[in-house]
Design a protein around this motif. Structure first.
Motif, PDB file in Angstrom:
ATOM      1  N   LEU A   3       1.398  -0.940   0.195  1.00  0.00           N
ATOM      2  CA  LEU A   3       0.247  -0.126  -0.031  1.00  0.00           C
ATOM      3  C   LEU A   3       0.754   1.418   0.718  1.00  0.00           C
ATOM      4  N   SER A   4       0.142   2.341  -0.808  1.00  0.00           N
ATOM      5  CA  SER A   4       0.980   3.972  -0.543  1.00  0.00           C
ATOM      6  C   SER A   4       0.241   4.403   0.037  1.00  0.00           C
ATOM      7  N   PHE A   5       1.104   5.308   0.808  1.00  0.00           N
ATOM      8  CA  PHE A   5      -0.360   6.951   1.928  1.00  0.00           C
ATOM      9  C   PHE A   5      -0.034   7.873   1.467  1.00  0.00           C
ATOM     10  N   ARG A   6      -1.019   8.798   1.339  1.00  0.00           N
ATOM     11  CA  ARG A   6      -0.961   9.834   1.343  1.00  0.00           C
ATOM     12  C   ARG A   6      -2.019  10.734   1.898  1.00  0.00           C
ATOM     13  N   ILE A   7      -2.188  11.966   2.305  1.00  0.00           N
ATOM     14  CA  ILE A   7      -3.014  13.517   2.886  1.00  0.00           C
ATOM     15  C   ILE A   7      -4.208  13.432   1.709  1.00  0.00           C
ATOM     16  N   LEU A   8      -4.878  13.787   2.312  1.00  0.00           N
ATOM     17  CA  LEU A   8      -6.475  13.867   1.218  1.00  0.00           C
ATOM     18  C   LEU A   8      -5.910  15.146   1.261  1.00  0.00           C
ATOM     19  N   ASP A   9      -6.245  15.918   0.142  1.00  0.00           N
ATOM     20  CA  ASP A   9      -6.105  17.152  -0.061  1.00  0.00           C
ATOM     21  C   ASP A   9      -7.712  17.665   0.184  1.00  0.00           C
ATOM     22  N   GLN A  69     -12.313  -1.466   1.664  1.00  0.00           N
ATOM     23  CA  GLN A  69     -12.976  -1.070   0.823  1.00  0.00           C
ATOM     24  C   GLN A  69     -13.616  -3.159   1.011  1.00  0.00           C
ATOM     25  N   GLU A  70     -15.006  -3.690   1.392  1.00  0.00           N
ATOM     26  CA  GLU A  70     -15.718  -4.387   1.662  1.00  0.00           C
ATOM     27  C   GLU A  70     -14.465  -5.535   0.714  1.00  0.00           C
ATOM     28  N   GLU A  71     -15.079  -5.152  -0.419  1.00  0.00           N
ATOM     29  CA  GLU A  71     -14.033  -6.831  -0.859  1.00  0.00           C
ATOM     30  C   GLU A  71     -12.215  -7.586  -0.472  1.00  0.00           C
ATOM     31  N   LEU A  72     -11.639  -5.555   0.510  1.00  0.00           N
ATOM     32  CA  LEU A  72      -9.803  -6.305   0.862  1.00  0.00           C
ATOM     33  C   LEU A  72     -10.571  -6.308   2.270  1.00  0.00           C
ATOM     34  N   GLN A  73     -11.897  -6.406   2.927  1.00  0.00           N
ATOM     35  CA  GLN A  73     -11.430  -6.526   4.535  1.00  0.00           C
ATOM     36  C   GLN A  73     -10.867  -7.856   4.533  1.00  0.00           C
ATOM     37  N   GLY A  74     -10.205  -8.999   5.501  1.00  0.00           N
ATOM     38  CA  GLY A  74      -9.733  -9.422   6.115  1.00  0.00           C
ATOM     39  C   GLY A  74      -8.782 -10.663   5.631  1.00  0.00           C
ATOM     40  N   GLN A  75      -7.586  -9.295   4.819  1.00  0.00           N
ATOM     41  CA  GLN A  75      -6.743  -9.207   3.612  1.00  0.00           C
ATOM     42  C   GLN A  75      -5.909  -8.967   4.351  1.00  0.00           C
ATOM     43  N   GLY A  76      -5.692  -8.322   5.550  1.00  0.00           N
ATOM     44  CA  GLY A  76      -4.438  -7.568   6.365  1.00  0.00           C
ATOM     45  C   GLY A  76      -4.485  -6.537   6.071  1.00  0.00           C
ATOM     46  N   VAL A  77      -5.667  -5.582   5.142  1.00  0.00           N
ATOM     47  CA  VAL A  77      -5.228  -3.676   4.750  1.00  0.00           C
ATOM     48  C   VAL A  77      -5.249  -2.391   6.171  1.00  0.00           C
ATOM     49  N   GLY A  78      -5.959  -3.091   6.932  1.00  0.00           N
ATOM     50  CA  GLY A  78      -6.475  -2.653   7.844  1.00  0.00           C
ATOM     51  C   GLY A  78      -5.581  -2.279   9.021  1.00  0.00           C
ATOM     52  N   ARG A  79      -4.927  -3.569   9.750  1.00  0.00           N
ATOM     53  CA  ARG A  79      -3.450  -3.971  10.437  1.00  0.00           C
ATOM     54  C   ARG A  79      -2.429  -3.026   9.701  1.00  0.00           C
ATOM     55  N   HIS A  80      -2.440  -3.058   8.403  1.00  0.00           N
ATOM     56  CA  HIS A  80      -1.424  -2.022   7.441  1.00  0.00           C
ATOM     57  C   HIS A  80      -1.257  -0.235   8.050  1.00  0.00           C
ATOM     58  N   MET A  81      -3.191  -0.504   7.136  1.00  0.00           N
ATOM     59  CA  MET A  81      -3.386   0.784   7.601  1.00  0.00           C
ATOM     60  C   MET A  81      -2.881   1.143   8.927  1.00  0.00           C
ATOM     61  N   ILE A  82      -3.911   0.471   9.930  1.00  0.00           N
ATOM     62  CA  ILE A  82      -3.322   1.162  11.900  1.00  0.00           C
ATOM     63  C   ILE A  82      -1.588   1.285  11.729  1.00  0.00           C
ATOM     64  N   LYS A  83      -0.648  -0.152  11.733  1.00  0.00           N
ATOM     65  CA  LYS A  83       0.901   0.564  11.298  1.00  0.00           C
ATOM     66  C   LYS A  83       0.940   1.679  10.450  1.00  0.00           C
ATOM     67  N   GLU A  84       0.014   2.560   9.645  1.00  0.00           N
ATOM     68  CA  GLU A  84       1.122   3.508   8.823  1.00  0.00           C
ATOM     69  C   GLU A  84       0.376   4.271   9.999  1.00  0.00           C
ATOM     70  N   ALA A  85      -0.796   4.769  10.674  1.00  0.00           N
ATOM     71  CA  ALA A  85      -1.836   6.247  11.625  1.00  0.00           C
ATOM     72  C   ALA A  85      -0.413   5.883  12.706  1.00  0.00           C
ATOM     73  N   ILE A  86       0.194   4.358  13.234  1.00  0.00           N
ATOM     74  CA  ILE A  86       1.072   4.628  14.242  1.00  0.00           C
ATOM     75  C   ILE A  86       2.294   5.821  13.900  1.00  0.00           C
ATOM     76  N   GLU A  87       2.591   5.660  12.523  1.00  0.00           N
ATOM     77  CA  GLU A  87       3.713   6.092  12.417  1.00  0.00           C
ATOM     78  C   GLU A  87       3.680   7.164  12.121  1.00  0.00           C
ATOM     79  N   ALA A  88       2.350   7.347  11.451  1.00  0.00           N
ATOM     80  CA  ALA A  88       2.091   8.970  11.677  1.00  0.00           C
ATOM     81  C   ALA A  88       2.167   9.845  12.546  1.00  0.00           C
ATOM     82  N   ALA A  89       1.220   9.605  13.590  1.00  0.00           N
ATOM     83  CA  ALA A  89       1.393   9.647  15.240  1.00  0.00           C
ATOM     84  C   ALA A  89       2.611  10.621  15.338  1.00  0.00           C
TER      85      ALA A  89
END
Length: 161
Positions: A3-9, A69-89
């Motif tokens: 995944l890549s992350f960016r801030i929404l303009d 996105q619903e079709e991607l739930q359960g595939q580790g995307v949420g965990r990766h996003m939580i880790k990115e949120a921690i690093e952003a914090a």
């Protein structure tokens, strides 16, 4: 999945389809979007998730919305996003990350605890006080908000792993 992350303009269209998956109140979403920072998760150029960070107190940030996105739930995307949120914090100079979820949100509670968050309290009747329409998940009425917290000193930085 990389995944890549960016801030929404500010000028960019808000990803309400995702935001409203995590919070059914557009008024609440608009209120915290005006004060927070929305991060977009992308895979191969497509938006697959989002999370919103809101500075709540000195050295403290809360993840006030997170959705995949619903079709991607359960595939580790949420965990990766939580880790990115921690690093952003960390980049914001925070020492604590908080998150809240409904008493009926079992999958989210499991994910957050697996990511190191600890339950610190219950905001009784939160969803009754702040939402006009009743929320039902898995046949259980969502009434209380379960509050969780993570002390960043207890979590190694991603690059250290």
């Amino acid at each position: 999945m990389k995944l890549s992350f960016r801030i929404l303009d500010w000028e960019e269209e808000k990803p309400y389809e995702l935001l409203l998956m995590a919070d059914p109140s557009k008024a609440m979403v608009d209120e915290y979007l005006s004060r927070g920072v929305c991060f977009i998760a992308e895979y191969e150029g497509e938006m697959v998730g989002e999370f919103v960070l809101l500075k709540t107190r000195p050295e403290t940030v809360e993840i006030v919305n997170i959705a995949v996105q619903e079709e991607l739930q359960g595939q580790g995307v949420g965990r990766h996003m939580i880790k990115e949120a921690i690093e952003a914090a960390r980049r914001l100079g925070c020492k604590t990350v908080e998150i809240g979820t409904g008493n009926s949100s079992f999958h989210q509670l499991k994910l957050y605890q697996r990511c190191g968050f600890r339950i610190v309290g219950v905001d009784r009747d939160f969803f009754v006080r702040h939402y006009e329409e009743e929320i039902i998940e898995g046949g259980i009425r969502c009434v209380d908000m379960i509050r969780l917290s993570l002390d960043l000193d207890t979590v190694p930085r991603q690059e250290e792993k």
